[in-house]
Design an enzyme around this catalytic site. Sequence first.
Site, PDB file in Angstrom:
ATOM      1  N   SER A  65       0.796  -1.233   0.000  1.00 36.05           N
ATOM      2  CA  SER A  65       0.000   0.000   0.000  1.00 36.05           C
ATOM      3  C   SER A  65       0.830   1.286   0.000  1.00 36.05           C
ATOM      4  O   SER A  65       0.279   2.356  -0.272  1.00 36.05           O
ATOM      5  CB  SER A  65      -0.945   0.026   1.195  1.00 36.05           C
ATOM      6  OG  SER A  65      -2.079  -0.733   0.900  1.00 36.05           O
ATOM      7  N   LYS A  68       0.524   3.287  -3.067  1.00 39.01           N
ATOM      8  CA  LYS A  68      -0.671   4.100  -3.350  1.00 39.01           C
ATOM      9  C   LYS A  68      -0.339   5.595  -3.386  1.00 39.01           C
ATOM     10  O   LYS A  68      -0.973   6.373  -4.091  1.00 39.01           O
ATOM     11  CB  LYS A  68      -1.752   3.826  -2.301  1.00 39.01           C
ATOM     12  CG  LYS A  68      -2.337   2.422  -2.411  1.00 39.01           C
ATOM     13  CD  LYS A  68      -3.202   2.075  -1.212  1.00 39.01           C
ATOM     14  CE  LYS A  68      -3.795   0.664  -1.361  1.00 39.01           C
ATOM     15  NZ  LYS A  68      -4.455   0.201  -0.129  1.00 39.01           N
ATOM     16  N   TYR A 193      -2.054  -3.298 -10.983  1.00 44.69           N
ATOM     17  CA  TYR A 193      -2.098  -2.998  -9.540  1.00 44.69           C
ATOM     18  C   TYR A 193      -1.206  -3.943  -8.735  1.00 44.69           C
ATOM     19  O   TYR A 193      -0.492  -3.521  -7.832  1.00 44.69           O
ATOM     20  CB  TYR A 193      -3.555  -3.073  -9.056  1.00 44.69           C
ATOM     21  CG  TYR A 193      -3.715  -2.889  -7.561  1.00 44.69           C
ATOM     22  CD1 TYR A 193      -3.632  -1.632  -6.970  1.00 44.69           C
ATOM     23  CD2 TYR A 193      -3.943  -3.987  -6.721  1.00 44.69           C
ATOM     24  CE1 TYR A 193      -3.775  -1.475  -5.589  1.00 44.69           C
ATOM     25  CE2 TYR A 193      -4.094  -3.833  -5.349  1.00 44.69           C
ATOM     26  CZ  TYR A 193      -4.006  -2.576  -4.789  1.00 44.69           C
ATOM     27  OH  TYR A 193      -4.139  -2.422  -3.431  1.00 44.69           O
ATOM     28  N   TYR A 245      -4.313   3.736   7.527  1.00 45.94           N
ATOM     29  CA  TYR A 245      -5.649   3.119   7.511  1.00 45.94           C
ATOM     30  C   TYR A 245      -6.501   3.687   8.650  1.00 45.94           C
ATOM     31  O   TYR A 245      -6.418   4.868   8.944  1.00 45.94           O
ATOM     32  CB  TYR A 245      -5.569   1.584   7.616  1.00 45.94           C
ATOM     33  CG  TYR A 245      -4.487   0.947   6.790  1.00 45.94           C
ATOM     34  CD1 TYR A 245      -4.473   1.083   5.407  1.00 45.94           C
ATOM     35  CD2 TYR A 245      -3.485   0.187   7.372  1.00 45.94           C
ATOM     36  CE1 TYR A 245      -3.494   0.478   4.640  1.00 45.94           C
ATOM     37  CE2 TYR A 245      -2.509  -0.423   6.616  1.00 45.94           C
ATOM     38  CZ  TYR A 245      -2.518  -0.275   5.257  1.00 45.94           C
ATOM     39  OH  TYR A 245      -1.558  -0.861   4.510  1.00 45.94           O
ATOM     40  N   VAL A 263       1.166  -3.642   3.817  1.00 44.62           N
ATOM     41  CA  VAL A 263       1.109  -4.920   4.535  1.00 44.62           C
ATOM     42  C   VAL A 263       2.398  -5.743   4.454  1.00 44.62           C
ATOM     43  O   VAL A 263       2.515  -6.760   5.120  1.00 44.62           O
ATOM     44  CB  VAL A 263      -0.079  -5.815   4.087  1.00 44.62           C
ATOM     45  CG1 VAL A 263      -1.389  -5.274   4.606  1.00 44.62           C
ATOM     46  CG2 VAL A 263      -0.088  -6.032   2.601  1.00 44.62           C
TER      47      VAL A 263
HETATM   48  N1  GLN Z   1      -1.514  -5.286  -2.331  1.00 43.65           N
HETATM   49  C1  GLN Z   1      -2.223  -5.189  -1.105  1.00 43.65           C
HETATM   50  C2  GLN Z   1      -3.709  -5.374  -1.301  1.00 43.65           C
HETATM   51  O1  GLN Z   1      -4.272  -4.807  -2.176  1.00 43.65           O
HETATM   52  C3  GLN Z   1      -1.941  -3.878  -0.455  1.00 43.65           C
HETATM   53  C4  GLN Z   1      -2.698  -3.711   0.838  1.00 43.65           C
HETATM   54  C5  GLN Z   1      -1.936  -3.025   1.898  1.00 43.65           C
HETATM   55  O2  GLN Z   1      -0.717  -2.904   1.883  1.00 43.65           O
HETATM   56  N2  GLN Z   1      -2.669  -2.614   2.897  1.00 43.65           N
HETATM   57  O3  GLN Z   1      -4.344  -6.093  -0.562  1.00 43.65           O
END
Ligand code: GLN
Length: 309
Positions: A65, A68, A193, A245, A263
């Site tokens: 994430s 992003k 993605y 988050y 994550v």
């Molecule tokens: N690639 C992960 C997903 O889409 C990224 C999520 C994350 O890092 N919170 O689930």
Amino acid sequence: MICDNFDDIYEIVSQARKYTKDGKVADYIPALGEADPNNLAVAMFDGNGTCLSAGNVEETFTLQSVSKVLSLALALLDNGAEKVFTRVGMEPTGDPFNSIAKLESLKPSKPLNPMINAGALAVTNMIAGAGTEDKLGRLLEFIHDLTGNTSITYNEKVATSEFETADLNRALCYFMRQHGGIDGGVEELMDLYTKQCAIEMDCEDLSKIGYVLANEGVDPVSQREIIPLHIARIVKTFMVTCGMYNASGEFAIRVGIPAKSGVSGGILGAVPHKLGIGIYGPALDEKGNSIAGMKLLETLSSRFDLSMF
Ligand code: GLN
């Protein structure tokens, strides 16, 4: 340097490492489950050529994430803010990063922000390019500019592992396509993605990205503007309000540094006008944030007075 004492940083890392045992490595993406939960590393970059780091700094990890933030900056560069915000909102959710709930309950259906999966998928869908390879190539080039490291690429094994198991993200895409929030093929978007999320680097590279954001988008070496100021501001604001988050509020109080976690255990930090921070600690808390990484940031923030508030 805000802190040029390596012994201090070494000590802060070894204190924070104790918390790794309270966390768990993410394994819903099977390849991420192979990470060593005891790892913890930090790098701090103040734009002056030296990067202070301690812990397992040789480890590389995928952005997940954290990416992003970068796809958002690129989509804003490509489309302008007005267009991007027709498809994604500006508000925190209070829900887990992969939640689908508000996509259905909010009318019109629009992901609340670009830091949750639904919003990030809508944003990645807006990156300009002829096809997946071209779009991914542009994102990688952008990251090469930000880090000065042209060898950065994506980890194929992690990308494939996520692609093969990403049914929840596929569900978000199908839902959004039905409501006009994304265009084109869902499998193509998932391919892009998952590769974006699998872009791999070490915490020193991450700290350099943090520094450019902290430095209002300007590369400290060439003085070139890589990210226009207004885009750097948008990105950092999302890092404050949504970057950790549904723990972003508490993190703002305890740490006060614009940050984005993933994550894989990475955390990108940007202390305005001062410092870029890259953290890696794959043991996560129940909200999906690096458990020891957050402790480490909390200690760094109070020790070196890094809170922006
Ligand atoms: N690639 C992960 C997903 O889409 C990224 C999520 C994350 O890092 N919170 O689930």
